[in-house]
Enzyme design. Sequence first.
Site, short mmCIF file in Angstrom:
data_model
loop_
_atom_site.label_atom_id
_atom_site.label_comp_id
_atom_site.label_asym_id
_atom_site.label_seq_id
_atom_site.Cartn_x
_atom_site.Cartn_y
_atom_site.Cartn_z
N GLN A 166 8.00 -2.83 33.70
CA GLN A 166 8.37 -2.43 35.00
C GLN A 166 7.91 -3.52 36.22
O GLN A 166 8.82 -3.62 36.80
CB GLN A 166 7.46 -1.07 35.50
CG GLN A 166 7.96 -0.30 36.61
CD GLN A 166 9.14 0.51 36.15
OE1 GLN A 166 9.55 0.35 34.97
NE2 GLN A 166 9.98 1.04 37.12
N GLN A 179 0.82 -4.31 46.99
CA GLN A 179 -0.21 -3.53 46.49
C GLN A 179 0.26 -2.51 45.33
O GLN A 179 -0.70 -2.62 44.47
CB GLN A 179 -0.89 -2.59 47.86
CG GLN A 179 -1.45 -3.49 48.65
CD GLN A 179 -2.05 -2.52 49.83
OE1 GLN A 179 -1.39 -1.42 50.06
NE2 GLN A 179 -3.24 -2.79 50.34
N ARG A 205 7.69 -14.74 41.04
CA ARG A 205 8.89 -14.14 41.43
C ARG A 205 8.60 -13.75 42.79
O ARG A 205 7.66 -12.97 43.30
CB ARG A 205 9.02 -12.93 40.68
CG ARG A 205 10.15 -11.87 41.05
CD ARG A 205 11.46 -12.46 40.88
NE ARG A 205 12.39 -11.47 40.91
CZ ARG A 205 13.88 -11.70 41.21
NH1 ARG A 205 14.26 -12.81 41.24
NH2 ARG A 205 14.80 -10.65 41.36
N GLU A 246 -2.86 11.75 17.41
CA GLU A 246 -2.99 13.42 17.04
C GLU A 246 -4.45 13.48 16.15
O GLU A 246 -5.07 14.17 16.17
CB GLU A 246 -1.92 14.01 17.16
CG GLU A 246 -1.18 14.28 18.35
CD GLU A 246 -0.26 12.92 18.41
OE1 GLU A 246 0.34 12.79 19.54
OE2 GLU A 246 -0.06 12.02 17.59
N PHE A 295 0.93 -1.06 0.14
CA PHE A 295 0.06 0.06 0.01
C PHE A 295 0.95 1.22 0.05
O PHE A 295 1.51 1.60 1.07
CB PHE A 295 -0.90 -0.13 1.43
CG PHE A 295 -1.86 1.00 1.28
CD1 PHE A 295 -3.15 0.93 0.72
CD2 PHE A 295 -1.77 2.11 1.98
CE1 PHE A 295 -4.06 1.77 0.79
CE2 PHE A 295 -3.02 3.01 2.27
CZ PHE A 295 -4.02 2.82 1.54
N GLU A 349 -1.29 4.53 9.88
CA GLU A 349 -2.81 4.63 9.57
C GLU A 349 -3.23 5.53 10.36
O GLU A 349 -4.48 5.53 10.61
CB GLU A 349 -3.44 3.09 9.81
CG GLU A 349 -2.81 2.08 9.00
CD GLU A 349 -4.00 0.93 8.78
OE1 GLU A 349 -4.87 0.94 9.21
OE2 GLU A 349 -3.20 -0.11 8.77
#
Length: 389
Positions: free
Chosen positions: A335, A277, A266, A366, A123, A362
Site C-alpha cells: 500500500q 501521518q 517518493r 487456526e 518430508f 507446518e
Amino acid sequence: MSDTHTVRAFLEAEHHPWASEMTAFASRVLLQRPEPESDAAARTEARELLALMGEAGLYAPIGDRDLRASCLAREAIASASPLADAVWALQGLGITPLLLAGTDEQRARWAEPALAGELMGGFAITEPEAGSDVASMKTRAERDGDEWVIEGHKWYISNAGIADFYVVFASTDPDQGSRGMSAFVVPADTEGLRFAGAQVMSSPHPLGELAFEECRVPADHMLGSEGRGFMLGMATLDQLRPTVGAAACGMAERALREALSHAVEREQFGKPIAEFQLIQEKLGRMAIELTAGRMLVYRAAYEKDLGQDRITIEAAMAKAYATEAAQRIIDDAIQVLGGRGVMAEHIVDRLYRSVRALRIYEGTTEIQHLIIAGRMVADARAMLEEQAG
C-alpha cells in the site's frame, strides 16, 4: 535482516557474529541470483541453492541443534530469497527426523551429506485427505519379511521429484490411528516410488505429488521404532516451527525496509510521502508487529536451546503471530509502494506471494490457536481439580 539488538536477551555471544555472517551471505550470494520465472526453473535453482548453502555451512545449526542460530539463518535467507528459504526449510525437515531418531548408519548415509548440501531431502506426510488431520492418512506400510511395502499417495510435497531421499510417514497399524504411524527413509530411486507430477504455486516452488506403488524398502530404513512415527513427525515440526516464524520476520523486515526507503524518496504534493501521518502510522505499526513477532520466535528458540523438552506452545505462538503479522506488514508495504508494489518483478510483490503459504504449512494458524487453547483448557481443568481435591 534487522539488527539483533531487539532479541539480544535471547542470544549468546556467538550468535551475533553468526547473524552478521548470514546477512553478508544473503547479500553477497542470494540477492545476486534472479528469481526463477517458472516451476521448472525453480527446480533447477533449488538444487543450486542447496549446494551453495551447504558449502557455506548454513545447515550447520540443524546438526548442532542450535535453534536460535537456525532462526537467525532463516531470517536472513528469507529476507533475500523466498525460494532459498524454502530450500533451507525443507532440507531441515528432511534432516531433523534422522537426527532425532536415526541410527548411526542412517545419519552417516543421509543426514551428514544432507547437512553438507550434497543430498537433498524431502518430508512426505501430507495427503489429499490428510492435512491438518494427519492421523487420517491412507498411506500404508506392511511388513513382508525383511522389507516394508508402502502403498499410497502424498501431495503438497516440497522437493518432490528432485530430492535424493524422502522421510515418508505411513500407517503400519491402521486400527491404532496416530499410534499406528511409522516413519521410513525412502531413497528417491527406490522401485515403486514415482514422481506423480508438479503442483504449481503462486510463487515458484518445487512442489509436487508422490505415488507409492508396492514400494519396497529394507526394514532397516524405518526411523525409530514402529508406531512412533506420529510423535517423530510432531517433534520435528516442534523443532522447526519457530524457524517458520523467523522466515516470516525476514520477509516482513525486507518489506518494511523497501516501504521505508520508498516513503522517504517518493514525493507527492510537494513533499516526501514519509511526512504524511497516515504513512507514518503504517510504518510505526509495521515496526511494532515485526518486533513482537521476532520476540516470540526467539523466545521459543531460547527455551528449546536451554533444554526444554517440548516447546509446543511457544512454537505455536511464534508461528501463528509472526506469520500473520508478516502478511499484514507486507500488505501494508504494498500500500505504501502503491503501483510499484503490485508489479510482478518487484521484491515486495514476490514476498506477498511467498508469505501466504507460511500461514498454512507446518500447521495452519487456526491449528496453532487450537494447540494453545487446548493447553490452556487442560491447565485450567487441572487447577480446578487440584482445588476441589
